[in-house]
Design an enzyme around this catalytic site. Structure first.
Site, PDB file in Angstrom:
ATOM      1  N   CYS A   5       6.282  -0.429   6.779  1.00 36.68           N
ATOM      2  CA  CYS A   5       5.547   1.181   6.255  1.00 36.68           C
ATOM      3  C   CYS A   5       6.936   1.062   4.863  1.00 36.68           C
ATOM      4  CB  CYS A   5       5.585   2.244   7.478  1.00 36.68           C
ATOM      5  SG  CYS A   5       4.892   3.725   6.842  1.00 36.68           S
ATOM      6  N   LEU A   6       6.889   1.718   4.091  1.00 36.52           N
ATOM      7  CA  LEU A   6       7.643   2.191   3.018  1.00 36.52           C
ATOM      8  C   LEU A   6       8.228   3.322   3.374  1.00 36.52           C
ATOM      9  CD1 LEU A   6       5.949   1.339  -0.309  1.00 36.52           C
ATOM     10  CD2 LEU A   6       7.993  -0.091   1.002  1.00 36.52           C
ATOM     11  N   GLY A  25       0.635  -1.167  -0.058  1.00 38.93           N
ATOM     12  CA  GLY A  25       0.217  -0.163   0.083  1.00 38.93           C
ATOM     13  C   GLY A  25       0.643   1.048  -0.087  1.00 38.93           C
ATOM     14  N   GLN A  61       2.990   9.562   1.240  1.00 45.47           N
ATOM     15  CA  GLN A  61       4.518   9.301   1.241  1.00 45.47           C
ATOM     16  C   GLN A  61       5.353   9.736  -0.551  1.00 45.47           C
ATOM     17  OE1 GLN A  61       2.389   5.125   2.230  1.00 45.47           O
ATOM     18  NE2 GLN A  61       4.472   4.727   3.166  1.00 45.47           N
ATOM     19  N   HIS A  85      -4.442   1.426   7.888  1.00 47.51           N
ATOM     20  CA  HIS A  85      -2.394   2.212   8.054  1.00 47.51           C
ATOM     21  C   HIS A  85      -2.888   3.339   6.938  1.00 47.51           C
ATOM     22  CE1 HIS A  85       1.711   2.188   7.856  1.00 47.51           C
ATOM     23  NE2 HIS A  85       1.751   2.178   6.867  1.00 47.51           N
ATOM     24  N   GLU A  86      -3.382   2.701   5.347  1.00 49.00           N
ATOM     25  CA  GLU A  86      -2.680   3.994   4.558  1.00 49.00           C
ATOM     26  C   GLU A  86      -3.451   4.979   4.505  1.00 49.00           C
ATOM     27  OE1 GLU A  86      -0.404   3.460   2.563  1.00 49.00           O
ATOM     28  OE2 GLU A  86      -0.378   1.520   3.316  1.00 49.00           O
ATOM     29  N   HIS A 101      -1.953   7.643   6.696  1.00 52.95           N
ATOM     30  CA  HIS A 101      -0.996   8.167   6.484  1.00 52.95           C
ATOM     31  C   HIS A 101      -1.578   9.833   5.938  1.00 52.95           C
ATOM     32  CE1 HIS A 101       2.298   6.595   6.267  1.00 52.95           C
ATOM     33  NE2 HIS A 101       2.018   5.114   5.866  1.00 52.95           N
TER      34      HIS A 101
HETATM   35 NI    NI Z   1       3.639   3.047   5.736  1.00 52.84          NI
END
Ligand code: NI
Length: 161
Positions: A90-91, A46, A51, A132-133, A136
């Site tokens: 998380c990226l 995701g 991000q 999660h997304e 963000h």
């Molecule tokens: Ni993330």
């Protein structure tokens, strides 16, 4: 399409409340295309627009199941039931994972890339990815709400060394 740079915590864009999308134009389509390409390139499941440094309410999710790639613009959780506790990464937070408590099942409303309304239901890991997304988009990172956080770059070796 292009791979964009994934911003890393503590970049302040990750802490903003992202802005509602009102123009469903070529810029948005390019953003969504690039987000998907960037997510796949990074082996993520995701990605949210903040991000890649764009403070807009747009996410992409692909957990590798039969749903494939799901894009959602201005996503909203309209119902959440049950509970699950499980690991997340998380990226934008390269070195940490954590166990996060999430709703087990959610109902979502949002829009597709052309502004048409969409409704979705998700359970288990897919529900976790959406939560999660969407966090963000509200400036929330999993490390804010994790019950335990662990360093994944410096795990002790099994023999304790
Ligand atoms: Ni993330």
């Amino acid at each position: 399409m292009a791979i964009r740079l994934i911003v890393q915590d503590p970049d302040p864009v990750l802490r903003e409340r992202a802005v509602e999308v009102t123009k469903f134009n070529a810029n948005l389509h390019k953003l969504l295309n690039d987000m998907a390409e960037t997510m796949y390139d990074a082996d993520g499941v995701g990605l949210a627009a903040p991000q890649v440094g764009i403070s807009k309410r747009a996410i992409v999710v692909d957990i590798g199941d039969e749903n494939g790639l799901i894009e959602m613009v201005n996503p909203q959780i309209v119902d959440a039931t049950g509970e699950q506790l499980g690991p997340e990464g998380c990226l934008s937070i390269a070195k940490l994972n954590g166990d996060v408590r999430r709703a087990q099942h959610i109902k979502l409303k949002g829009m597709d890339r052309n502004g048409a309304p969409i409704e979705l239901e998700a359970s288990d890991f897919l529900a976790r990815a959406f939560q999660h997304e969407i966090d963000h988009l509200n400036g929330v990172l999993f490390t804010d709400i994790a019950e335990t956080i662990y360093d994944i770059t410096n795990r002790p070796r099994p023999d304790g060394e």
